[in-house]
Design an enzyme around this catalytic site. Sequence first.
Site, short mmCIF file in Angstrom:
data_model
loop_
_atom_site.label_atom_id
_atom_site.label_comp_id
_atom_site.label_asym_id
_atom_site.label_seq_id
_atom_site.Cartn_x
_atom_site.Cartn_y
_atom_site.Cartn_z
N GLY A 13 -115.27 63.25 0.27
CA GLY A 13 -115.76 62.04 0.91
C GLY A 13 -114.72 61.20 1.63
O GLY A 13 -114.83 59.97 1.65
N SER A 14 -113.73 61.84 2.25
CA SER A 14 -112.73 61.01 2.94
C SER A 14 -113.35 60.30 4.16
O SER A 14 -113.00 59.15 4.45
CB SER A 14 -111.51 61.84 3.36
OG SER A 14 -111.81 62.75 4.38
N ARG A 67 -136.47 74.15 -0.85
CA ARG A 67 -135.75 73.19 -0.02
C ARG A 67 -136.59 71.96 0.28
O ARG A 67 -136.10 70.84 0.33
CB ARG A 67 -135.27 73.84 1.30
CG ARG A 67 -134.29 72.92 2.02
CD ARG A 67 -133.57 73.61 3.14
NE ARG A 67 -134.44 73.76 4.29
CZ ARG A 67 -134.08 74.38 5.40
NH1 ARG A 67 -132.90 74.95 5.49
NH2 ARG A 67 -134.90 74.47 6.42
N ILE A 94 -128.04 72.48 4.75
CA ILE A 94 -128.84 72.44 5.97
C ILE A 94 -130.15 71.70 5.67
O ILE A 94 -130.77 71.93 4.64
CB ILE A 94 -129.09 73.87 6.49
CG1 ILE A 94 -127.78 74.45 7.02
CG2 ILE A 94 -130.18 73.88 7.56
CD1 ILE A 94 -127.85 75.89 7.45
N ASN A 109 -124.26 62.74 12.11
CA ASN A 109 -123.44 63.74 11.41
C ASN A 109 -122.08 63.83 12.08
O ASN A 109 -121.96 63.64 13.29
CB ASN A 109 -124.12 65.11 11.48
CG ASN A 109 -123.32 66.18 10.76
OD1 ASN A 109 -122.81 65.96 9.67
ND2 ASN A 109 -123.21 67.36 11.36
N HIS A 111 -119.06 66.57 12.72
CA HIS A 111 -118.84 68.02 12.67
C HIS A 111 -117.44 68.32 13.21
O HIS A 111 -117.03 67.77 14.23
CB HIS A 111 -119.89 68.73 13.53
CG HIS A 111 -119.77 70.22 13.47
ND1 HIS A 111 -120.15 70.94 12.34
CD2 HIS A 111 -119.28 71.12 14.35
CE1 HIS A 111 -119.90 72.22 12.56
NE2 HIS A 111 -119.38 72.35 13.77
N SER A 138 -116.80 65.98 16.49
CA SER A 138 -117.91 65.35 17.20
C SER A 138 -118.78 64.58 16.21
O SER A 138 -119.00 65.04 15.09
CB SER A 138 -118.81 66.42 17.85
OG SER A 138 -118.07 67.33 18.63
N ASP A 147 -126.34 71.29 14.02
CA ASP A 147 -125.19 70.77 14.78
C ASP A 147 -125.48 70.71 16.29
O ASP A 147 -124.62 71.07 17.11
CB ASP A 147 -123.94 71.64 14.52
CG ASP A 147 -123.54 71.65 13.05
OD1 ASP A 147 -123.77 70.63 12.37
OD2 ASP A 147 -123.00 72.67 12.59
C1 GAR Z 1 -115.00 67.12 7.35
O1 GAR Z 1 -114.05 67.82 8.10
C2 GAR Z 1 -116.35 67.21 8.05
O2 GAR Z 1 -116.26 67.16 9.46
C3 GAR Z 1 -116.82 68.54 7.59
O3 GAR Z 1 -116.46 68.61 6.24
C4 GAR Z 1 -115.28 67.82 6.02
C5 GAR Z 1 -115.62 66.84 4.92
O4 GAR Z 1 -114.54 66.06 4.58
N1 GAR Z 1 -118.23 68.66 7.77
C6 GAR Z 1 -118.86 69.79 8.03
O5 GAR Z 1 -118.30 70.86 8.13
C7 GAR Z 1 -120.36 69.64 8.20
N2 GAR Z 1 -120.97 70.88 8.48
P1 GAR Z 1 -114.72 64.73 3.73
O6 GAR Z 1 -115.66 65.06 2.56
O7 GAR Z 1 -113.34 64.44 3.23
O8 GAR Z 1 -115.27 63.67 4.60
#
Ligand code: GAR
Length: 194
Positions: A13-14, A67, A94, A109, A111, A138, A147
Amino acid sequence: MTLRVAILISGGGSNMVRLLEDMAEPGHAAEPVLVLANDPTAGGLAKAAAQGIATSVVDHRDFKGDRAGFEAAIDKVLRKADVDIVCLAGFMRILGADFVGGWEGRMLNIHPSLLPKYKGLHTHQRALDAGDTEHGCSVHLVTPALDDGPILGQATVPVQEGDTADTLAARVLKEEHQLYPKVLREFATSLKAE
Ligand code: GAR
């Protein structure tokens, strides 16, 4: 009235932390009301709780092969929290058309690629394999296709000699931490003005 934001996470969750920090600034059009994870071990849950944000878990493993049930459970939590905007931040499940349709124009979102390039997983390795000299991230509106929704903002980084997927991911993540709060801020401001 301040818009109510839920952040959906799967891991550390950064990006979520950055969104929370930015929304804590005075005058922001939105406020965080909920952090929801699909995994009870998601590291971001404790970080959100430490900021005094309500947290919730809808464990996808409780909904094997269902789902629709998983998404209905998430939707129920979001509706109960009276959420206006949903931010996916490292949310790795998803989401189907019914759920997404219910949040049309209100779900964002982030990505880790320069969409429309590299939808899905392993984006950094794919950029390296393609010999790209530029890569990035993005923020887009979520539509039923993966996406694929309208892009609200992008940031680029150079691909450097000797980069690995990990070094590139770290460089992109730094940009994500700037981009997502900026885009959410603009998005919430314009939604509030509607
Ligand atoms: C981030 O790089 C985000 O863009 C990616 O996962 C990481 C999560 O980091 N998301 C995806 O790949 C979505 N399909 P975080 O938990 O530290 O924010």
